[in-house]
Design a protein around this motif. Structure first.
Motif, PDB file in Angstrom:
ATOM      1  N   ASP A 140       0.772  -1.168  -0.037  1.00  0.00           N
ATOM      2  CA  ASP A 140      -0.117  -0.187   0.026  1.00  0.00           C
ATOM      3  C   ASP A 140       0.854   1.253  -0.044  1.00  0.00           C
ATOM      4  O   ASP A 140       0.623   2.358  -0.633  1.00  0.00           O
ATOM      5  N   LYS A 141       1.920   1.377   0.902  1.00  0.00           N
ATOM      6  CA  LYS A 141       2.653   2.364   0.859  1.00  0.00           C
ATOM      7  C   LYS A 141       3.673   2.702  -0.284  1.00  0.00           C
ATOM      8  O   LYS A 141       3.567   3.654  -0.853  1.00  0.00           O
ATOM      9  N   SER A 179       2.818   1.689  -3.301  1.00  0.00           N
ATOM     10  CA  SER A 179       1.757   2.115  -4.246  1.00  0.00           C
ATOM     11  C   SER A 179       1.741   3.544  -4.214  1.00  0.00           C
ATOM     12  O   SER A 179       1.437   4.624  -5.336  1.00  0.00           O
ATOM     13  N   GLU A 180       1.362   4.091  -2.918  1.00  0.00           N
ATOM     14  CA  GLU A 180       1.055   5.714  -2.724  1.00  0.00           C
ATOM     15  C   GLU A 180       2.226   6.440  -3.140  1.00  0.00           C
ATOM     16  O   GLU A 180       2.231   7.402  -3.957  1.00  0.00           O
ATOM     17  N   LEU A 181       3.466   5.861  -2.626  1.00  0.00           N
ATOM     18  CA  LEU A 181       4.529   6.302  -3.284  1.00  0.00           C
ATOM     19  C   LEU A 181       4.814   6.568  -4.707  1.00  0.00           C
ATOM     20  O   LEU A 181       5.355   7.522  -5.156  1.00  0.00           O
ATOM     21  N   SER A 182       4.677   5.270  -5.267  1.00  0.00           N
ATOM     22  CA  SER A 182       4.724   5.317  -7.001  1.00  0.00           C
ATOM     23  C   SER A 182       3.839   6.283  -7.501  1.00  0.00           C
ATOM     24  O   SER A 182       4.430   6.904  -8.549  1.00  0.00           O
ATOM     25  N   ARG A 183       2.598   6.360  -7.174  1.00  0.00           N
ATOM     26  CA  ARG A 183       1.982   7.260  -7.661  1.00  0.00           C
ATOM     27  C   ARG A 183       2.019   8.750  -7.526  1.00  0.00           C
ATOM     28  O   ARG A 183       2.051   9.469  -8.496  1.00  0.00           O
ATOM     29  N   ASP A 184       2.725   9.122  -6.414  1.00  0.00           N
ATOM     30  CA  ASP A 184       2.933  10.400  -6.129  1.00  0.00           C
ATOM     31  C   ASP A 184       4.466  10.773  -7.013  1.00  0.00           C
ATOM     32  O   ASP A 184       4.438  11.980  -7.497  1.00  0.00           O
ATOM     33  N   ARG A 186       3.144  11.175 -10.735  1.00  0.00           N
ATOM     34  CA  ARG A 186       2.579  12.709 -10.871  1.00  0.00           C
ATOM     35  C   ARG A 186       3.842  13.769 -10.820  1.00  0.00           C
ATOM     36  O   ARG A 186       3.566  14.589 -11.635  1.00  0.00           O
ATOM     37  N   ASN A 189       6.448  13.594   1.116  1.00  0.00           N
ATOM     38  CA  ASN A 189       5.000  13.665   1.371  1.00  0.00           C
ATOM     39  C   ASN A 189       4.339  12.707   1.940  1.00  0.00           C
ATOM     40  O   ASN A 189       3.068  12.940   2.278  1.00  0.00           O
ATOM     41  N   ILE A 190       4.831  11.612   2.265  1.00  0.00           N
ATOM     42  CA  ILE A 190       4.138  10.413   2.828  1.00  0.00           C
ATOM     43  C   ILE A 190       4.294  10.576   4.386  1.00  0.00           C
ATOM     44  O   ILE A 190       5.269  10.824   5.014  1.00  0.00           O
TER      45      ILE A 190
END
Length: 72
Positions: free
Chosen positions: A39-40, A42-47, A50, A71-72
């Motif tokens: 989950d973490k 994936s969140e880092l990758s999306r950011d 972007r 940003n996390i």
């Protein structure tokens, strides 16, 4: 029903928990840790993606990862 397979293996997560001081780690705990890390990640990758797009690039660079990490 097929099992849901994670791309992050549980065994390395158990190793990380042991390095953090755990004497023993259950399979369920290692799998849960792998889910959290996925989950973490994936969140880092999306950011990071972007940020790369915002900079006008298709390539994600280390600087994008570093910025996304803050940003996390």
């Amino acid at each position: 029903m097929p099992r849901k397979r994670s791309i992050i293996a549980a065994a390395p997560m158990a190793d990380i928990l042991r390095m953090a001081g755990a004497e023993r780690v259950s399979d369920d705990a290692a799998k849960a840790m792998a889910e959290v890390m996925m989950d973490k990640a994936s969140e880092l990758s999306r950011d990071a993606v972007r940020l790369a797009k915002h900079a006008g690039r298709k390539t994600v660079k280390r600087v994008d990862i570093d910025l996304a990490r803050k940003n996390i």
